[in-house]
Every structure is written in structure tokens, then in C-alpha cells.
Design an enzyme around this catalytic site. Structure first.
Site: not given
Length: 409
Positions: A8, A106, A194, A222, A255, A297-298, A397
């Protein structure tokens, strides 16, 4: 026994896994096995240095790789040192790369041409190169991985597994933008992304719920630095939030998600360049843009604990964006049997799952607080009496790509 190497490749990182499996295991496994070997390369922070991490069932190895000339490097420089750990040292799993049966890649964008994984040949490479215009950060890296592996393992077949393939059956009403139709026929349509993850977690959800996938109406969430939601009806993607590019849809780490196009026209008329707008919507917006703190986010949650109102606003916008996105997928399903959370935020942020579901109680969604907060692994976290099941599923994945490779043999 089939030995599958999965790559990937991204613009500044590479993930790789090695699986050894039988066709029967690939076809019937209800839960993915652990890879024999897992490697990660990251040169995003300093392109003259790569961080290398490799793990097997009982060994681990980490190193810092420096470009010998002190120059800017990339996948071409770092792939061989990574794969060397497969055949030597404490993480050795193979005598040589000639033992590989097949190599899977991928590929982010397959346009509307590819509805399933395909063996790589000159025509497929040409298509991936042509579609690089739609995914400039990903398709070139995916293609380079194929070319490098062809040099190292010229006799080993390679397979391209497309993130867009799962969404290739989107009905016309879902994939068509309200633009002049000649632009649609020229390729400007909703593709969705995704897809490898959304397909895997929907199949895994059916296993966990002990129901046929063909009868389920699911929404797969996701949620990572990139976020997308997909409505899956009978195992088929019928609507998704990402669009012509991965910028569209719900709010993400950097984004913006869906945005009034008039804003971009407004900024263009005031002197912003196309490159500046690209940076704005892809690199400087989302959680990072609103919070002014981070796309992680943390770190935003830590800032909230310290009383940062901008961080709180970013979190609230993120939750509302997800709630609105989930609700917007319901017409394509005509009802809902399960809501599935996956990827880094979806799997690990219990507060996000809790707060998203609080705003969807009218759908019959109710969480078991203990299972949401304390549970581990793939699981159903809905209250026993809830009408809609809520699942947490670890996206796999790499395993999905390995299974697709076996089908192509």
C-alpha cells in the site's frame, strides 16, 4: 500454499504485509489471520530519512534509514531496504523473494473502468497512469510500487485492487452531478473512495450479525484522517459521501468535505491561485482548520479539556457532519439494520461513537455504554433492545487485498 505480498504505497509512506494462505482459507475465513510479516516505511517528516518498522509474530525491528547522499528520497530508495527484512535478519520469513506467489497493490483510483481486482499488465499500468490526474498523490505512487516490484520480481504476477471498484455500481442518480451532461460523460462523476475498507467491514458486519449480507442495510463509517460514509445495500455500495475526489463529503482531518463551490470562486476572484485553493481544501481545512490546533483528534480532545473553545467547535462540527452524512444516506437504503464504525477514529474514539449515536436515537440507535467504552475487538456495542445494531470493526484492507489476489490466480 500461496504466499502473497501486499503493498500500500503512498506519497510519503509504504505499508506492506506478507500472508501465506490456501485458496480455501481465502474463500472461507470469517475473520482475518494475522500477517506473517508487517512492514511500515514513513519518510513524510524528513524526506532524507525514512523510519522503518517491521514486526512478525515474535520479532520486531526498527531503524532509521538515511539517504546516502543526503538528498531527498522516496519509495524508489526505501523499498528494497524494507523488503530485505523479509529475507534476512530477525524478521526473516523467506529465503528469497522468488518464493512470492503473487503481489497485490492498493490503487486509489480506477475510474469507471475497473469493477474488480485485475492482473497488472501494460494496459492496466497505462490506465493507472492516465487516472493519476484524478489522484495525483496516490496513483503515481501505486504505479511506482508496481514498476519497482517488476524489476525485483520479474516473474511474479501482480494484481491491482482499486479503492473505487466497490463503488463502481453506484446507480446513475447517485453518481451524477447536476452539471452539463457532457461533463458527466467526460468522467466528472462521483467515484467514491475507501472502497476496499467499506467492502471488508460490511462483509465482516454480516458475519458478526450472523445474517446474510444480501439482506442487510448498512452504513459504514470509515473515520480516520480521511473520512467517508457508505450506504451498503445487499453487499453493494449504493451511495457514498466522497465524490469525484476524496475531498468531498464529511469533515475530515485536513480536508473540508462538502463546500459551497461559490466560496472557491469568491477566493479565485480575489487573487487566490489554484494551488493555494488546493492546499486550502485538502491540507488546511477540516479539524485542523476549524480548531487551529491539529488534525489529530487526540490533540483536539486534549485542547477541549484545557478549555479551548475553538477545539470544541471543531469537534462539534465533526460530530454534526457525521450525523448529517449518515442521515443523508438513508434514502438510498430505505431503512437501517446496522451502523459500522471503522478506521483510526471509528475504532478507537469511543466519544465520537457515543456523540454521533446520541443524535441518531430517532433511528432506533442506542449504545451499550460499557461495551462502547471498555470493549475491545470487533463487536456489537448497541444496547440489547436497540432496533439498529452498532458495530465496531477493525478494517483489514491488507487482508482484503490478499484475498483479491488469490481470486486472480
Amino acid at each position: 500454499m500461496i504466499t502473497v505480498l501486499v503493498l500500500n504505497a503512498g506519497s510519503s509512506s509504504l505499508k506492506a504485509c506478507l500472508y501465506r494462505l490456501t485458496p480455501e482459507l481465502a474463500a472461507t475465513a470469517t475473520a482475518p489471520p494475522d500477517p506473517l510479516w508487517h512492514g511500515l516505511l514513513d519518510w513524510g517528516q524528513d524526506p532524507t530519512v525514512a523510519r522503518l518498522q517491521v514486526t512478525t509474530a515474535d520479532q520486531g525491528y526498527a531503524a532509521s534509514l538515511t539517504h546516502p547522499d543526503g538528498g531527498i528520497a522516496g519509495l524508489r530508495d526505501w523499498l528494497k531496504p524494507l523488503l530485505d527484512t523479509l529475507t534476512r535478519g530477525p524478521t526473516k520469513c523467506l529465503e528469497s523473494l522468488e518464493e512470492l506467489t503473487i503481489i497485490g497493490h492498493r490503487v486509489v483510483h480506477g475510474g469507471n473502468r475497473y469493477r474488480a481486482a485485475v492482473r497488472v499488465d501494460a494496459q492496466v499500468k497505462a490506465a493507472i497512469r492516465e487516472l493519476s490526474e484524478y489522484a495525483p498523490l496516490h496513483n503515481p505512487a501505486n504505479l511506482l510500487g508496481m514498476e519497482l516490484m517488476a524489476d525485483m520480481c520479474p516473474q511474479t504476477p501482480q494484481v491491482a485492487v482499486f479503492d473505487t471498484a466497490f463503488h463502481a455500481q453506484l446507480p446513475p442518480v447517485a453518481r451524477t452531478y447536476a452539471i452539463p451532461y457532457e461533463l458527466t460523460t467526460a468522467g466528472i462523476q462521483r467515484y467514491g473512495f475507501h472502497g476496499i475498507s467499506h467492502q471488508y467491514v460490511s462483509e465482516r458486519a454480516a458475519t458478526l450479525l450472523q445474517r446474510p449480507l444480501a439482506e442487510l442495510r448498512l452504513i459504514s463509517c470509515h473515520l480516520g484522517n480521511g473520512c467517508s460514509l457508505t450506504a451498503v445495500k445487499g453487499g453493494i455500495s449504493v451511495e457514498t459521501t466522497m465524490g469525484f475526489t476524496p475531498t468531498a463529503g464529511v469533515m475530515m482531518g485536513t480536508r473540508c468535505g462538502d463546500l459551497d463551490p461559490g466560496i472557491l470562486l469568491y477566493l479565485l476572484r480575489r487573487g487566490r491561485t489554484v494551488e493555494e485553493l488546493d492546499q486550502l481544501v485538502n491540507r488546511r481545512s477540516g479539524l485542523l482548520g476549524v480548531s487551529g490546533v491539529s488534525n489529530d483528534l487526540r490533540q483536539i480532545l486534549a485542547a477541549i479539556d484545557q478549555g479551548n473553545p475553538q477545539a470544541q467547535l471543531a469537534y462539534d462540527c465533526f460530530i454534526y457532519s457525521l450525523q448529517r452524512g449518515i442521515a443523508g444516506l438513508l434514502p438510498a437504503l430505505g431503512g437501517l439494520d446496522g451502523l459500522v464504525f471503522t478506521a483510526g477514529i471509528g475504532e478507537n474514539a469511543a466519544c465520537v461513537r457515543r456523540d454521533v449515536c446520541r443524535g441518531l436515537a430517532w433511528l432506533g440507535i442506542e449504545l451499550d455504554g460499557h461495551l462502547n467504552q471498555q470493549g475491545t475487538g470487533d463487536r456489537d456495542i448497541a444496547a440489547p433492545s436497540a432496533a439498529v445494531r452498532v458495530l465496531v470493526v477493525r478494517t483489514q484492507e491488507d487482508w482484503a487485498i490478499a484475498r483479491a489476489c488469490v481470486k486472480c490466480l
